[in-house]
Write a protein that holds these residues in place. Structure first.
Motif, PDB file in Angstrom:
ATOM      1  N   ASN A  59       0.820  -1.202   0.000  1.00 29.74           N
ATOM      2  CA  ASN A  59       0.000   0.000   0.000  1.00 29.74           C
ATOM      3  C   ASN A  59       0.860   1.260   0.000  1.00 29.74           C
ATOM      4  O   ASN A  59       1.871   1.344   0.695  1.00 29.74           O
ATOM      5  CB  ASN A  59      -0.920  -0.001   1.226  1.00 29.74           C
ATOM      6  N   ALA A  60       0.424   2.270  -0.787  1.00 25.91           N
ATOM      7  CA  ALA A  60       1.211   3.489  -0.960  1.00 25.91           C
ATOM      8  C   ALA A  60       1.281   4.346   0.294  1.00 25.91           C
ATOM      9  O   ALA A  60       2.043   5.330   0.320  1.00 25.91           O
ATOM     10  CB  ALA A  60       0.655   4.309  -2.119  1.00 25.91           C
ATOM     11  N   PHE A  63       4.746   4.427   1.014  1.00 24.16           N
ATOM     12  CA  PHE A  63       5.588   4.988  -0.037  1.00 24.16           C
ATOM     13  C   PHE A  63       6.051   6.365   0.437  1.00 24.16           C
ATOM     14  O   PHE A  63       5.328   7.351   0.353  1.00 24.16           O
ATOM     15  CB  PHE A  63       4.765   5.073  -1.322  1.00 24.16           C
ATOM     16  N   TYR A  66       5.981   9.534  -1.886  1.00 24.90           N
ATOM     17  CA  TYR A  66       4.608   9.949  -2.191  1.00 24.90           C
ATOM     18  C   TYR A  66       3.972  10.645  -0.987  1.00 24.90           C
ATOM     19  O   TYR A  66       3.338  11.700  -1.122  1.00 24.90           O
ATOM     20  CB  TYR A  66       3.770   8.739  -2.608  1.00 24.90           C
ATOM     21  N   ASN A  78       1.653   6.100 -11.341  1.00 24.36           N
ATOM     22  CA  ASN A  78       0.612   6.257 -10.327  1.00 24.36           C
ATOM     23  C   ASN A  78      -0.428   5.148 -10.384  1.00 24.36           C
ATOM     24  O   ASN A  78      -0.994   4.773  -9.352  1.00 24.36           O
ATOM     25  CB  ASN A  78      -0.081   7.610 -10.470  1.00 24.36           C
ATOM     26  N   ALA A  81       0.818   2.471  -8.246  1.00 22.01           N
ATOM     27  CA  ALA A  81       0.968   2.829  -6.843  1.00 22.01           C
ATOM     28  C   ALA A  81      -0.368   3.101  -6.158  1.00 22.01           C
ATOM     29  O   ALA A  81      -0.542   2.768  -4.980  1.00 22.01           O
ATOM     30  CB  ALA A  81       1.870   4.062  -6.722  1.00 22.01           C
ATOM     31  N   LEU A  82      -1.326   3.682  -6.879  1.00 22.28           N
ATOM     32  CA  LEU A  82      -2.495   4.250  -6.222  1.00 22.28           C
ATOM     33  C   LEU A  82      -3.815   3.559  -6.527  1.00 22.28           C
ATOM     34  O   LEU A  82      -4.834   3.897  -5.911  1.00 22.28           O
ATOM     35  CB  LEU A  82      -2.618   5.739  -6.594  1.00 22.28           C
ATOM     36  N   THR A  88      -2.790  -3.418  -4.261  1.00 17.39           N
ATOM     37  CA  THR A  88      -2.164  -2.438  -3.379  1.00 17.39           C
ATOM     38  C   THR A  88      -2.631  -2.592  -1.931  1.00 17.39           C
ATOM     39  O   THR A  88      -2.483  -1.671  -1.134  1.00 17.39           O
ATOM     40  CB  THR A  88      -2.475  -1.007  -3.854  1.00 17.39           C
ATOM     41  N   TYR A 298       7.051  -1.791  -0.745  1.00 18.28           N
ATOM     42  CA  TYR A 298       7.695  -0.790   0.095  1.00 18.28           C
ATOM     43  C   TYR A 298       8.107  -1.418   1.421  1.00 18.28           C
ATOM     44  O   TYR A 298       7.242  -1.879   2.176  1.00 18.28           O
ATOM     45  CB  TYR A 298       6.732   0.381   0.379  1.00 18.28           C
ATOM     46  N   PRO A 315      10.191   2.744  -3.149  1.00 17.14           N
ATOM     47  CA  PRO A 315       9.464   1.850  -4.051  1.00 17.14           C
ATOM     48  C   PRO A 315      10.407   0.849  -4.696  1.00 17.14           C
ATOM     49  O   PRO A 315      11.446   1.234  -5.246  1.00 17.14           O
ATOM     50  CB  PRO A 315       8.864   2.800  -5.091  1.00 17.14           C
TER      51      PRO A 315
END
Length: 412
Positions: A59-60, A63, A66, A78, A81-82, A88, A298, A315
């Motif tokens: 999960n970001a 991160f 970010y 993105n 990542a998102l 995620t 991460y 990342p």
């Protein structure tokens, strides 16, 4: 930290760069698009351990760049990542989302697709000669390797045929690291809009498809008082399945045919039945993984990977292309395509809690495609020198952008 390696956004020289990264260190710093610092883990053992490490998150919120506002708003990556969904999620969230998807993505459902996959494969093969140009050359990637998995995943999800070509164009734009950040983000937004319409259609008219089953699973969870699947998580899960369900299998089929064309002695072993098509698929997954470098994980604390510190919150790419040819795991001939190689536990479908849910379907499609393709066209050959085939742009997917072939030898 040592000097960061630059990843080639053109997709050229994937395995040359992968080998350089792997032999440099088990974990290396890389320069991601937009000036974002990252790392890659490229050796088989270290990558397998890293993927299963409970101190590594998806999960970001983990991160660091970010969370600190150091990632461009319109960043090419993105989408990885998102996006909201299984890909995620961590811990209980991941188990909840994977559990809901797993109720619908069952072995029975996959097995029930076999006759339909075989029929679609036969129809596509019968149509191939009609796609040949005046010189008898047909792009096998475009006219066979693409429509097969795209048709299958859309059938599984209940996505109408009118959406399929647009979804393919958009997913390629979204995952290609050669796209600009604005283009990638615009593609992701349009995919979400299309999948939102699919959800509305399936809610109004449920069918025997995965989207309808996910909606039903979500409603059952809500009725039972369990935490439900949100609309954002539902479309994020569908997006993941569209991308993983056709882009990777498209690359797998393309890479397998290309490998067999480059290694005629291996092709003859498969054609004679001496070696199974399953073995061809597994060796292709190892030797030429459909995904070269997969984003992101991460570390939740500083980790040491074979003497290299991987900082908390950075990342990290999973270097599947490099790990698949690691001589430490596969011996001094790891660079050789050999379908007689003893079965190995490659990492092409990942490892640990995020192991690919669709791996059985991808294997079924690829084995069916190769078996029936070579039964129909055993004389199939490349129509251009292998070294001239255009690479698939980007450093995530690994394949060629076109696969021109002749379905029979020139003298036939």
């Amino acid at each position: 930290m040592s000097t960061a390696h630059s990843l080639d956004p053109s997709g050229a020289g994937v395995h040359t760069q992968a080998a350089a990264l792997r032999e440099s260190a088990a974990a290396c710093p890389v320069a991601l698009p937009g000036g974002v610092d990252g790392m890659i883990v490229s050796r088989h053992k270290e990558l397998r351990d890293f993927l299963a490490d409970p101190k590594v998150a998806k999960n970001a919120r983990h991160f660091a760049a970010y969370q600190e506002g150091r990632v461009p708003e319109q960043w090419q990556l993105n989408a990885f990542a998102l996006v909201s969904g299984m890909i995620t999620a961590d811990g209980d969230d991941h188990r909840r989302l994977r559990g809901l998807a797993g109720k619908a993505f069952t072995p029975r459902r996959v097995a029930s697709l076999r006759p339909w996959i075989e029929k679609l494969t036969g129809d596509l093969l019968a149509a191939l000669p009609g796609h040949a140009d005046a010189d008898g050359v047909v792009d096998l990637r475009r006219h066979f390797a693409y429509p097969l998995p795209m048709g299958v995943i859309c059938e599984l999800l209940g996505v109408g045929s009118g959406y399929r070509d647009r979804l393919h164009t958009l997913t390629h734009r979204m995952v290609s690291t050669s796209s600009g950040g604005g283009d990638a983000m615009a593609a992701q937004r349009e995919i979400h809009a299309i999948l939102g319409r699919v959800v509305q259609e399936r809610r109004a008219d449920p069918g025997d498809d995965l989207t309808s089953a996910l909606i039903a699973a979500r409603d059952d969870a809500l009725h039972d008082g369990a935490e439900r699947l949100s609309d954002e998580e539902l479309t994020g899960t569908l997006l993941l399945m569209i991308v993983a369900g056709h882009e990777t299998t498209l690359n797998l089929i393309t890479n397998a045919v290309r490998a067999l064309c480059r290694h005629p002695e291996q092709r003859e072993l498969a054609l004679s039945g001496e070696v199974s098509w399953d073995a061809v698929v597994e060796e292709t997954l190892r030797w030429d993984s459909p995904v070269a470098n997969f984003p992101f994980r991460y570390p939740t604390t500083d980790l040491v990977v074979d003497g290299v510190t991987v900082p908390r919150g950075i990342p990290v790419l999973a270097g599947y292309a490099a790990a698949g040819r690691d001589p430490r795991e596969y011996g001094p001939d790891a660079d050789r395509f050999d379908i007689t190689r003893p079965p190995s536990r490659h990492l092409a479908f990942g490892h640990g809690a995020h192991y690919c849910l669709g791996a059985p379907l991808a294997r079924l499609e690829a084995v069916t495609a190769l078996r029936d393709l070579y039964a129909a066209y055993p004389g199939l050959r490349l129509a251009a020198p292998d070294e001239e085939l255009p690479p698939l742009p980007g450093f995530i997917g690994a394949s060629v952008a076109a696969l021109p072939v002749r379905l029979a030898p020139p003298t036939a």
